[in-house]
Design a protein around this motif. Structure first.
Motif, short mmCIF file in Angstrom:
data_model
loop_
_atom_site.label_atom_id
_atom_site.label_comp_id
_atom_site.label_asym_id
_atom_site.label_seq_id
_atom_site.Cartn_x
_atom_site.Cartn_y
_atom_site.Cartn_z
N UNK A 51 -3.24 64.50 53.60
CA UNK A 51 -4.33 64.96 52.62
C UNK A 51 -4.26 63.28 52.59
N UNK A 52 -5.69 62.87 52.38
CA UNK A 52 -6.30 61.51 52.15
C UNK A 52 -6.55 61.22 51.31
N UNK A 53 -7.15 60.66 50.79
CA UNK A 53 -7.27 60.27 49.26
C UNK A 53 -8.72 59.79 49.70
N UNK A 54 -9.62 60.43 48.66
CA UNK A 54 -11.43 60.17 48.76
C UNK A 54 -11.58 58.95 48.34
N UNK A 55 -10.93 58.02 47.92
CA UNK A 55 -11.28 56.94 48.04
C UNK A 55 -11.22 55.44 49.45
N UNK A 56 -10.55 56.41 50.12
CA UNK A 56 -10.48 55.89 51.05
C UNK A 56 -12.36 55.53 51.80
N UNK B 180 -6.43 71.02 58.22
CA UNK B 180 -7.86 70.93 58.43
C UNK B 180 -8.38 69.13 58.32
N UNK B 181 -9.18 69.21 59.48
CA UNK B 181 -9.71 67.55 58.71
C UNK B 181 -10.64 66.74 57.86
N UNK B 182 -9.42 65.90 56.73
CA UNK B 182 -10.06 65.71 55.34
C UNK B 182 -11.29 65.84 55.04
N UNK B 183 -12.12 65.71 54.55
CA UNK B 183 -13.41 65.16 53.64
C UNK B 183 -13.95 64.08 53.78
N UNK C 19 -11.90 72.96 44.74
CA UNK C 19 -10.58 72.57 45.70
C UNK C 19 -10.82 72.83 47.26
N UNK C 20 -11.79 74.33 47.07
CA UNK C 20 -12.07 74.91 47.79
C UNK C 20 -12.22 74.75 49.07
N UNK C 21 -13.34 73.75 48.37
CA UNK C 21 -15.00 73.33 49.14
C UNK C 21 -14.08 72.14 49.83
N UNK C 22 -13.54 71.12 49.23
CA UNK C 22 -12.88 69.76 49.89
C UNK C 22 -12.02 70.16 50.73
N UNK C 23 -11.61 71.62 50.12
CA UNK C 23 -9.67 71.51 51.33
C UNK C 23 -8.88 71.07 51.17
N UNK C 24 -8.71 71.13 49.61
CA UNK C 24 -7.40 70.06 49.47
C UNK C 24 -5.94 70.53 49.18
N UNK C 25 -5.23 69.80 49.16
CA UNK C 25 -4.10 70.48 49.59
C UNK C 25 -2.96 70.76 48.02
N UNK D 164 -0.32 66.46 41.78
CA UNK D 164 0.07 66.43 40.59
C UNK D 164 -0.77 66.81 38.78
N UNK D 165 -2.16 66.40 39.68
CA UNK D 165 -3.75 66.24 38.76
C UNK D 165 -3.52 67.55 38.17
N UNK D 166 -3.81 68.52 39.20
CA UNK D 166 -4.38 69.59 39.41
C UNK D 166 -3.12 70.73 38.56
#
Length: 297
Positions: free
Chosen positions: A112-117, A135-138, A233-239, A244-246
């Motif tokens: 997983x890669x943070x969207x902040x990057x 899955x290649x992170x969004x 979550x499904x659209x952005x393929x988040x792990x 912990x925030x979910x």
């Protein structure tokens, strides 16, 4: 004055140099600061700021986070190496280094890669090789200045059409992945062939994509906000399992839905152009449409 002497005057270099100095006072207890917390590991750790390169190899995530927060001259750093740090995800703390052009996350366990990057608008080289990416992170598709993307030695079965957003990409390294689509024999022809295959995939429409069976096991009535969270979550393929925030209720629903879908028959795809049916996703993505002529009445 040489570039090495210029770098030695930067505050960040002085911080890192102080980490290498041996402790001269043994009576005082160790301080909770970053210097004392990692002093015992300095003989095995490479930390340098030289030629505007920040090498954080073999540090753990807590030490990396702390160093990123305390680095006063982040704007001067152009290259960051985080190889062999046992990272499972890439946090957003690195977004502080806005001017970096090279990021090395190779030989870790990243999924997983943070969207902040996505704020790293100057990034030109991203090395994600030898990780556990499926899955290649969004976030990767938002780094529109990328020229080289290294995805070798991962677990990626599909290259998504979102790669087409990287209009400045010049080299895509994909070897040592269980790639199904585009097929390896197409990818061997280079980036132009890969992008041509992805454009062909993007033009295809699966008529059964939104089809739902008349039955549903473990049915849960979803309120609108709950449904919105799940779809995001499904659209952005988040792990979702490692975040912990979910909320727990959303994790439970996604886990049940995942196990339920895996126990059912394989989903079907139906091409919107040639109307052919496919039992596997990569067969649908890779097929060549044979459009049937319309009978004239």
């Amino acid at each position: 004055m040489s570039s090495d002497s210029e770098d030695s005057d930067t505050p960040c270099f002085k911080i890192l140099q102080s980490l290498r100095r041996k402790e001269t006072v043994s009576a005082a207890p160790p301080s909770p600061s970053l210097i004392h917390r990692i002093k015992d590991r300095l003989n095995k750790t490479v930390i340098t700021v030289k030629g505007k390169t920040l090498d954080l190899g073999q540090l753990n995530i807590a030490e990396i986070e702390k160093l990123c927060q305390e680095c006063p001259d982040a704007g001067l750093v152009q290259k960051i190496s985080l190889h062999q740090t046992n990272l499972t995800f890439i946090s957003g703390s690195l977004a502080k280094f806005r001017n970096i052009v090279y990021l090395d996350f190779s030989h870790n366990k990243v999924k997983f890669i943070s969207c902040q990057l996505a704020e790293l608008t100057n990034l030109k080289v991203l090395d994600l090789s030898s990780n556990e990416i499926e899955d290649i992170p969004l976030t990767v598709f938002l780094l529109t200045s990328l020229r080289i993307l290294n995805l070798e030695h991962n677990q990626i079965p599909y290259l998504p059409t979102e790669l087409l957003e990287l209009e400045n990409l010049e080299e895509l390294k994909w070897l040592k992945n269980p790639l199904l689509s585009p097929p390896p024999h197409v990818c061997e022809w280079g980036l132009d062939a890969i992008f041509a295959a992805l454009r062909d995939q993007k033009a295809k429409t699966d008529l059964l994509r939104n089809w739902k069976p008349y039955y549903s096991e473990h049915k849960i009535e979803m309120v609108p906000l709950f449904k919105l969270c799940v779809e995001s979550i499904l659209c952005h393929r988040l792990d979702f399992t490692s975040m912990d925030t979910i909320p727990t209720s959303i994790k439970k629903y996604l886990t049940i839905a995942k196990s339920s879908s895996e126990s059912r028959l394989p989903p079907l795809q139906k091409c919107g152009r040639c109307l052919a049916y496919f039992s596997q996703k990569h067969l649908f993505l890779n097929h060549e449409c044979k459009i049937k002529p319309v009978k004239q009445q």
